[in-house]
Design a protein around this motif. Structure first.
Motif, short mmCIF file in Angstrom:
data_model
loop_
_atom_site.label_atom_id
_atom_site.label_comp_id
_atom_site.label_asym_id
_atom_site.label_seq_id
_atom_site.Cartn_x
_atom_site.Cartn_y
_atom_site.Cartn_z
N HIS A 177 43.49 -22.83 12.13
CA HIS A 177 42.81 -24.09 12.44
C HIS A 177 41.74 -23.89 13.50
CE1 HIS A 177 45.27 -27.22 10.40
NE2 HIS A 177 46.24 -26.33 10.51
N ALA A 178 40.61 -24.55 13.31
CA ALA A 178 39.59 -24.60 14.35
C ALA A 178 40.17 -25.19 15.63
CB ALA A 178 38.41 -25.43 13.87
N LYS A 212 33.03 -25.67 1.34
CA LYS A 212 34.08 -24.77 1.82
C LYS A 212 34.42 -25.04 3.28
CE LYS A 212 32.63 -21.30 -1.51
NZ LYS A 212 31.87 -20.04 -1.71
N ALA A 213 35.73 -25.14 3.55
CA ALA A 213 36.22 -25.44 4.91
C ALA A 213 36.77 -24.22 5.63
CB ALA A 213 37.28 -26.54 4.85
N GLY A 214 36.99 -23.11 4.91
CA GLY A 214 37.36 -21.86 5.57
C GLY A 214 38.78 -21.74 6.08
N HIS A 215 39.63 -22.71 5.78
CA HIS A 215 40.99 -22.74 6.33
C HIS A 215 41.90 -21.77 5.57
CE1 HIS A 215 44.64 -24.36 8.04
NE2 HIS A 215 45.04 -24.85 6.88
N ILE A 216 41.96 -21.92 4.27
CA ILE A 216 42.67 -21.00 3.37
C ILE A 216 41.83 -20.92 2.09
CG2 ILE A 216 44.98 -21.51 4.25
CD1 ILE A 216 45.39 -23.26 1.71
N LEU A 240 39.91 -27.51 8.98
CA LEU A 240 38.80 -26.60 9.19
C LEU A 240 39.28 -25.24 9.69
CD1 LEU A 240 36.26 -29.03 10.88
CD2 LEU A 240 36.12 -28.07 8.56
N GLY A 241 38.70 -24.19 9.15
CA GLY A 241 39.00 -22.85 9.60
C GLY A 241 38.19 -22.47 10.83
#
Length: 450
Positions: A395-396, A158-162, A183-184
C-alpha cells in the motif's frame, strides 16, 4: 448520482460503494469484512437494497476484502455482470473458490470439534457457489472507455497494488467520480508504480497508511537479519503472507538473498497452492511488474510447493532451520493456523508479518504483544519472536497517497475510505492542509448526493 458507502468505512475491509443514477445501480467493489467479530458479522447482514436491483459490479482488484462478497451477492439474487481487468479475473478464479473452500473447511472443523457457538456452523458460501459466480465475470481492458448504459461510462487505470489492480473513473452526464482502489508504491520491489490520477469532480481515496510513512530501511537487509538470527537459534521462520502479492515478493527476495549468499542455504516452503498458481500468472502480465520472464521463472522455482494436506501436516514437525510462507496474511484462516499451533510456542522460531494487520485479526494481536493466541477454539502460548517487515507493504503510504492526489485539479469533494479511523482522519487533515479541498470520512452506510 448517489453514492452509498456499504463497506470500507472505519476499516480496511469490506469495500463496497453503491452508485445509483437514472434507474441504474453499479457496485464498485464487493468485498468481505474481516477482522473484528462485529465486522465479520456484517457479511451475514442484509444489504440495504435488493441485490437483484444491482445492474453490475466493477472490481478494482482481486483481494478478498474487495472481491470476496461476489459469490454471496449472487447467492442473494444478483444477476448482472462483474467487470474487472484481465489479471483480476484470473486471480479471482483462484481466490474466490479458495475462499469458499476455506469457509466450508472452517465450518466443518468447527462442527466436528464443537468450538462454534452456532449449531451448525455454516459457510457464507461454498466453493461450488464461488465457481458459479465466476461465470458472471467480464474483462475490461485498461484505458478503454466503457459505456454500458446511456449516460454512464467508466475507465480503468493501473493502480500498481497487485496484478490487475485498478483505479476507476466513473462518468455520468458532465460529472465524474474517481476511485483510487488500493494504490501501490512508487518503488515497490515487484510492482510498477500507479498510473497518474485522472481529473475528476469527486474522489474516493484509500487510507490504509494514511497516518504514516513506510520506513526507509532496506527490505533485503531486514529480511536477511530475521532469517539469519532465527537460523542461528535452529528455528523456523513462519511468514503469514497474502497469497497474491506478498508471497511472490517474498519468494523474489529470498532468491536474491540466496544468490548473494546473505542467508544460509535453507529450504523455503510455499504452503499455499493458490499462491503457487498466482505466481505463475506473473509471466502472463509482464507489463504490470518489474520482473523479467527469466526472473518470473526463477521465482516460481525458488520454493518447495506444498500441495496436499498430508504434506502441509509434515511441515509442523520440521527439525532444521527453514522458511514457511503460508496464507493467510493476517493469520485469520488457512493452513498458517496449523503452523502457528506448531511453532508459536517455541522461542527459537520467528513469526514474521509482511503486510498490514487489520484490527481484530490474530496478526494484529501478535503484533501488539500478545502472549497467547486463540486458534481453533484453544489458546496457544506465543513464545516465538514476532517481527514485521513494514517495508514490504503493497500500500502507498501517506506521502505517496498525497503525491497521487497532487495530480488532481481541485475536486468538489474527497471521500477518505478503506482505513482505520485514525489513519483515515489523518489523511483527511493532510489533504485539507495541503490543498484546502473539502474532505469527508464517511460513516458505514452513509449516503451522499453528488
Amino acid at each position: 448520482m448517489r453514492i452509498d458507502f456499504l463497506g470500507g468505512t472505519g476499516t480496511v475491509t469490506g469495500s463496497k460503494y453503491l452508485l445509483t443514477h437514472e434507474g441504474r445501480r453499479l457496485l464498485i467493489d464487493c468485498g468481505l469484512f474481516q477482522g473484528l467479530k462485529q465486522l465479520r458479522l456484517r457479511n451475514w447482514d442484509a444489504l440495504p437494497v435488493d441485490p437483484a436491483s444491482i445492474d453490475a459490479v466493477l472490481l478494482t482488484h482481486a483481494h478478498i476484502d474487495h472481491s470476496g462478497f461476489v459469490p454471496r451477492l449472487v447467492q442473494l439474487g444478483f444477476k448482472g455482470r462483474v467487470y474487472c481487468s484481465e489479471a483480476t479475473r484470473e486471480l479471482c478464479e483462484l481466490l474466490l473458490p479458495d475462499s469458499g473452500r476455506l469457509q466450508e473447511e472452517d465450518a466443518d472443523y468447527a462442527n466436528r470439534h464443537g468450538h462454534s457457538k452456532h449449531r451448525p456452523a455454516l459457510a457464507l458460501y461454498t466453493e461450488k457457489e464461488a465457481r458459479a459466480a465466476l461465470k458472471r465475470f467480464e474483462v475490461v481492458p485498461f484505458g478503454e472507455e466503457c459505456s454500458p448504459w446511456p449516460g454512464w461510462s467508466w475507465r480503468l487505470r493501473k493502480a500498481g497494488h497487485i496484478l490487475g489492480a485498478a483505479s476507476v473513473r466513473v462518468g455520468w452526464k458532465s460529472s465524474s467520480l474517481l476511485f483510487s482502489g488500493d494504490l501501490g508504491r512508487r518503488n515497490d520491489l515487484l510492482m510498477r508504480p500507479p498510473e497518474a490520477a485522472e481529473p475528476a469532480d469527486y474522489v474516493v481515496v484509500e487510507s490504509t497508511y494514511g497516518n504514516r510513512k513506510h520506513p526507509a530501511a532496506d527490505t533485503l537487509t531486514e529480511l536477511a537479519s530475521v532469517v539469519n538470527r532465527t537460523a542461528a537459534r535452529g528455528g523456523i521462520v513462519l511468514i503469514p503472507a497474502f497469497a497474491v502479492g506478498r508471497a511472490q515478493t517474498l519468494l523474489h527476495c529470498m532468491r536474491l538473498l540466496e544468490q548473494a549468499r546473505r542467508i544460509p542455504d535453507m529450504p523455503v516452503y510455499l504452503n499455499s497452492p493458490m499462491a503457487a498458481d498466482a505466481t505463475r500468472l506473473y509471466s502472463r502480465h509482464l507489463d504490470e511488474h518489474r520482473l523479467s520472464p527469466e526472473q518470473c521463472d526463477a521465482t516460481s522455482l525458488k520454493a518447495i510447493i506444498v500441495n496436499s494436506i498430508e504434506e502441509s501436516q509434515r511441515l509442523n514437525s520440521l527439525q532444521f532451520p527453514s522458511v514457511i510462507i503460508s496464507a493467510s496474511g493476517m493469520a485469520t484462516g488457512g493452513r498458517v493456523l496449523h503452523h502457528l499451533k506448531a511453532y508459536a510456542p517455541d522461542a527459537r522460531n520467528t513469526i514474521l508479518f509482511a503486510g498490514f494487520q487489520a484490527a481484530g485479526t490474530r496478526g494484529a494481536s501478535m503484533m501488539s504483544g500478545a502472549d497467547k493466541i486463540k486458534v481453533h477454539g484453544a489458546y496457544i502460548p506465543l513464545r516465538a519472536e514476532v517481527a514485521s517487515l513494514e517495508t514490504l507493504s503493497a500500500h502507498a503510504d501517506r506521502d505517496e497517497l498525497l503525491a497521487w492526489l497532487d495530480g488532481l485539479q481541485a475536486p468538489k469533494r474527497v471521500f477518505v475510505t478503506h482505513g482505520e479511523p485514525v489513519a483515515a482522519d489523518a489523511l483527511r487533515l493532510a489533504i485539507e492542509e495541503r490543498h484546502g479541498w473539502p474532505c469527508t470520512v464517511p460513516d458505514y452506510r452513509e449516503s451522499q448526493e453528488l
